[in-house]
Design an enzyme around this catalytic site. Sequence first.
Site, PDB file in Angstrom:
ATOM      1  CG  ASP A 127      -0.392  -0.106   2.517  1.00 53.91           C
ATOM      2  OD1 ASP A 127       0.846  -0.233   2.600  1.00 53.91           O
ATOM      3  OD2 ASP A 127      -1.145  -0.054   3.516  1.00 53.91           O
ATOM      4  CB  SER A 128       4.611   1.624  -0.068  1.00 49.52           C
ATOM      5  OG  SER A 128       4.816   0.472  -0.867  1.00 49.52           O
ATOM      6  CG  ASP A 133       0.371  -4.064   2.062  1.00 51.72           C
ATOM      7  OD1 ASP A 133       0.325  -4.881   2.994  1.00 51.72           O
ATOM      8  OD2 ASP A 133       1.210  -3.146   1.991  1.00 51.72           O
ATOM      9  CE  LYS A 139       3.172  -5.939   3.689  1.00 52.33           C
ATOM     10  NZ  LYS A 139       2.625  -4.886   4.574  1.00 52.33           N
ATOM     11  CD  GLU A 173       0.535  -1.754   8.037  1.00 55.52           C
ATOM     12  OE1 GLU A 173       0.209  -1.048   9.019  1.00 55.52           O
ATOM     13  OE2 GLU A 173       0.987  -1.272   6.982  1.00 55.52           O
ATOM     14  CD  GLU A 206       7.970  -0.621   7.456  1.00 56.93           C
ATOM     15  OE1 GLU A 206       6.971  -1.296   7.148  1.00 56.93           O
ATOM     16  OE2 GLU A 206       8.182   0.521   6.995  1.00 56.93           O
TER      17      GLU A 206
HETATM   18  O1  KIV Z   1       3.594  -1.164   1.717  1.00 63.02           O
HETATM   19  C1  KIV Z   1       4.753  -1.611   1.654  1.00 63.02           C
HETATM   20  O2  KIV Z   1       5.515  -1.357   0.706  1.00 63.02           O
HETATM   21  C2  KIV Z   1       5.227  -2.450   2.748  1.00 63.02           C
HETATM   22  C3  KIV Z   1       6.684  -2.771   2.784  1.00 63.02           C
HETATM   23  C4  KIV Z   1       7.462  -1.600   3.223  1.00 63.02           C
HETATM   24  C5  KIV Z   1       6.962  -3.958   3.623  1.00 63.02           C
HETATM   25  O3  KIV Z   1       4.462  -2.814   3.577  1.00 63.02           O
END
Ligand code: KIV
Length: 270
Positions: free
Chosen positions: A46-47, A85, A115, A117, A184
């Site tokens: 989600d980056s 994510d 993924k 969190e 992280e």
């Molecule tokens: O969103 C993302 O890119 C991440 C990585 C930094 C692990 O969660």
Amino acid sequence: MSDRVCVPDFIRKKRQGERIAVLTAYDATMARLFDRAGVDALLVGDSVGMVALGYASTIPVTLDTMVHHTAAVARGTERALVVADMPFMTFQVGVEDAMRNAARLVQEAGAAAVKVEGAGRVLEVVHRLTEAGVPVMGHLGLLPQSVHRVGGYRTQATTAREQEALVSDAVALEQAGAFAIVLEHIPEDVAGTVTRRVAVPTIGIGAGADCDGQVLVGPDMLGLFDRVPPFVKRYAQLSATVTGAARSYVADVRSGAFPPVRTREKVPSA
Ligand code: KIV
């Protein structure tokens, strides 16, 4: 047999002491280039909100956005495991909701895993998704979706109490069924402790060399930004290359050097 990387490969790699290389990707072109380079997994983080869409955090990223970018990455990938994510508030509200949202990322977009969190109430989501056949990667330490609660992007688990909590969260994630855990921005020795305590691989970002694998944000390691977190190694300096190429193009268009002038063919006289 396909040589696509699959979830059991992650566990096998940890057992055999083979390190795991993960990069984030957000579109088909970059996914194809990273895939060709042999990365084990492509994380559609989600980056994307911060590195591709210009937001100040990952909070505004929606499920539709993740479906759109995950589908592009899946189309560009032949070998790597594609992990998507689950964005902010798509897995925190309730288990049924989380299951429906994960289904879109897997069914509609083509992710092989998702993924999430955190731990705590998220453990039930991890358990139910895994039971339903959706592999889940956990994520502990700095949780960008909780940036407002923790007040910034700094090192986490700095006190003994936080470190103990992080180790037990990692064990709980493994017990709930997570096939890997991103760590992280935590101290190296804490990442080392977690790595030794769980049988699933730990994938570090700013967590030192004792993790079973590493993940970097693709555009960060390609040098597309002037400022990156201190733990990032830049393997290229593409921002200068891209601006230089665009500058040459602008100059060529203005001077008439591009496109080249064609010599006019003679029109045969009647
Ligand atoms: O969103 C993302 O890119 C991440 C990585 C930094 C692990 O969660």
